[in-house]
Design a protein around this motif. Structure first.
Motif, short mmCIF file in Angstrom:
data_model
loop_
_atom_site.label_atom_id
_atom_site.label_comp_id
_atom_site.label_asym_id
_atom_site.label_seq_id
_atom_site.Cartn_x
_atom_site.Cartn_y
_atom_site.Cartn_z
N PRO A 419 56.40 -27.78 -57.49
CA PRO A 419 57.77 -28.01 -57.87
C PRO A 419 58.46 -27.55 -56.58
O PRO A 419 59.51 -27.90 -56.45
N VAL A 420 57.88 -26.54 -55.91
CA VAL A 420 58.53 -26.16 -54.55
C VAL A 420 58.47 -27.24 -53.53
O VAL A 420 59.51 -27.44 -52.93
N SER A 421 57.48 -27.86 -53.35
CA SER A 421 57.41 -28.74 -52.49
C SER A 421 58.45 -29.99 -52.68
O SER A 421 59.15 -30.66 -51.61
N PHE A 422 58.86 -30.34 -54.01
CA PHE A 422 59.71 -31.26 -54.23
C PHE A 422 61.27 -30.79 -53.86
O PHE A 422 61.93 -31.48 -53.28
N LEU A 423 61.35 -29.40 -53.87
CA LEU A 423 62.73 -28.81 -53.56
C LEU A 423 62.59 -28.81 -51.98
O LEU A 423 63.92 -29.08 -51.18
N ILE A 424 61.49 -28.65 -51.42
CA ILE A 424 61.57 -28.69 -49.93
C ILE A 424 61.81 -29.96 -49.25
O ILE A 424 62.43 -30.08 -48.18
N LEU A 425 61.29 -31.06 -49.93
CA LEU A 425 61.46 -32.41 -49.23
C LEU A 425 62.80 -32.74 -49.37
O LEU A 425 63.56 -33.50 -48.63
N CYS A 426 63.39 -32.41 -50.68
CA CYS A 426 64.74 -32.75 -50.98
C CYS A 426 65.77 -32.14 -49.80
O CYS A 426 66.77 -32.65 -49.32
N GLY A 427 65.43 -30.77 -49.81
CA GLY A 427 66.12 -29.99 -48.68
C GLY A 427 65.92 -30.50 -47.32
O GLY A 427 66.98 -30.58 -46.58
N ALA A 428 64.77 -30.97 -46.97
CA ALA A 428 64.64 -31.51 -45.63
C ALA A 428 65.61 -32.55 -45.26
O ALA A 428 66.26 -33.00 -44.26
#
Length: 512
Positions: A419-428
């Motif tokens: 779930p955190v990697s999903f947020l990181i990619l969206c944030g990037a």
């Protein structure tokens, strides 16, 4: 026409298996059987298939033999191309840098394409370390003088480094002293179109890496962010890589289906109301492939891009887009482009993990109680758990075979990193898109930095738990094969028992 075997439902799977057999045999017989002999066998098999069109079984055998022969032919051709003749002494040449510099001791290593001395070829270049060498970037041209050597392994090492370089397209290694090279513009006209596009994409990636540094990312946060978003792992410290490996979360640092799936989902969401339009699907797929070129065409990302392309257009045709046929077609596409990808560990793990997900996810998810499927949060947690478990079952034997390790808390780590990697990619993606609004971009950068630090802390915590991994596992190829045979046997047995249970329940008289 009815099929008499279940495997006949998956023609692409059979085609992929025969191509793989051809690649293995071609690699083992390299130097003994020429590419001309392989191609001649392929042509004869195709001719036999045309002559035997009235005999279905014989024609099928001829076609699958042709698949094996073309696999062997392409393998020998690629090995011959990579293992080209090298100059016997030092020579002057031009080269284009195609990889980010990596400081190792007193040297700086990077990939380069050599031109000006015959057909272009790829080398692993080591420069004597100085400020000039450390400032090299993809797309830079150099003039140099050095001696080329055939890739070789280090004395006494278990890992065959020479074979690794050769099978990843490196024709030679070379050491370049500080006074033996200079920066100079190099024409790319002699390079194939694919390489020219790839170099331009890598140069753009280098610009994005500089942008991340300019925005204040540094240290482990910068290393993980660039690895996850741009496939750049040069700045990753060994200790952090080891934490991700021990915890079973290393896959989030390798660009694969998870990353491309998120990007595809973001683009599909933007075109939500028109996502079934052919032009929109083509646009989204082209954007995904552009991203794959920017990150350097890693095998796992290419496989994922092929799968997403198939899924995108089979959705328009209302066909099953997650089947062994689709995965096999992706494998065939990757292997026909470069047969030696078969020996890439990332290729093997990527396809095995997805194969297990394709085969096991639906049966396990359908076994969940109906009440669990109707509860939003419970359903998503169960779905993520099933995906993590079946993927780990698929790749665990390969991890043990290649690295001698088994991660015990992979499920706990994946509950954090997915779930955190999903947020990181969206944030990037948002950070890049918000370049015109500095205050909003700065706010996003603070949030993104906190997310990356949180994920790193979670992974480090899992890796530090007692018994986080079992080390020193040693499997040979026969043991590896037997493990997969055992897993397949259990899956077949469970499927058979479920069918028998359903049949007995159907035949059971009412009222008993």
């Amino acid at each position: 026409m009815k099929t008499n075997l279940r495997i006949q439902l998956y023609p692409m799977l059979r085609l992929a298996l025969f191509i793989i057999v051809g690649i293995v045999v071609g690699e083992k017989t390299y130097g003994q059987v020429s590419s001309v002999a392989w191609f001649s066998a392929f042509a004869l098999s195709v001719a036999a298939a045309l002559l035997l069109r009235r005999y279905g079984v014989a024609q099928s055998v001829a076609l699958f033999l042709a698949s094996a022969f073309i696999g062997g032919c392409l393998t020998v051709s690629e090995l011959s191309s990579v293992g080209r003749a090298l100059p016997g002494r030092g020579v002057g040449y031009s080269a284009v840098i195609v990889g980010s510099p990596e400081a190792v001791g007193k040297t700086v290593r990077c990939d380069a394409i050599v031109t000006g001395i015959g057909r272009p070829f790829k080398v692993k270049a080591s420069f004597l370390r100085d400020n000039r060498a450390e400032s090299l970037k993809p797309g830079y041209g150099i003039k140099a003088f050095s001696e080329f050597e055939r890739p070789a392994s280090y004395p006494g090492a278990d890992f065959d480094y020479g074979r690794y370089l050769l099978y990843h397209g490196y024709s030679a290694t070379t050491f370049i002293r500080a006074d033996e090279w200079r920066l100079e513009a190099v024409s790319l006209r002699d390079l194939p179109l694919l390489w020219r596009v790839r170099i331009s994409a890598l140069a753009f990636r280098a610009k994005l890496l500089d942008d991340f540094r300019r925005l204040g990312f540094s240290g482990n946060g910068y290393a993980v962010l660039t690895a996850m978003t741009l496939g750049e792992r040069v700045s990753m410290p060994d200790s952090l890589i080891d934490d991700y490996s021990v915890s079973g979360a290393l896959h989030v640092l390798s660009l694969s289906g998870l990353h491309l799936g998120i990007i595809y989902s973001i683009l599909s969401f933007v075109f939500l109301r028109r996502r079934r339009w052919l032009v929109v699907q083509v646009t989204v797929v082209c954007a995904v492939w552009a991203y794959v070129f920017i990150v350097g065409l890693p095998v796992s990302a290419v496989r994922s891009a092929v799968m997403l392309t198939l899924c995108s257009f089979t959705t328009l045709l209302n066909r099953d887009n997650m089947s062994p046929n689709s995965l096999a077609l992706a494998a065939v596409a990757v292997l026909l482009c470069s047969p030696l990808n078969l020996y890439d560990v990332g290729f093997q793990m990527s396809f095995v993990s997805v194969l297990f997900i394709v085969l096991l996810y639906r049966p396990l998810y359908s076994a969940l109680p109906g009440r669990a499927k109707r509860m939003f949060l419970v359903r998503d947690v169960c779905s993520m758990t099933i995906v993590s478990v079946v993927a780990q079952i698929g790749v665990a034997p390969l991890v043990a075979f290649y690295f001698g390790r088994f991660s015990c808390y992979f499920l706990l780590a994946n509950f954090v990193v997915i779930p955190v990697s999903f947020l990181i990619l969206c944030g990037a993606v948002l950070v890049v898109c918000a370049s015109g609004v500095p205050w909003f971009q700065e706010l996003l950068c603070h949030w993104l930095s906190w997310l990356v630090d949180f994920m790193n802390a979670g992974v480090t915590f899992v890796a530090s738990l007692p018994g986080a991994s079992v080390e020193g596992v040693r499997l040979n190829f026969v043991q590896l094969a037997m493990i997969y045979v055992a897993v397949a046997s259990v899956c077949i047995l469970v499927t058979y028992l479920r069918k028998m249970r359903s049949l007995n329940a159907f035949k059971k008289p009412q009222g008993l």
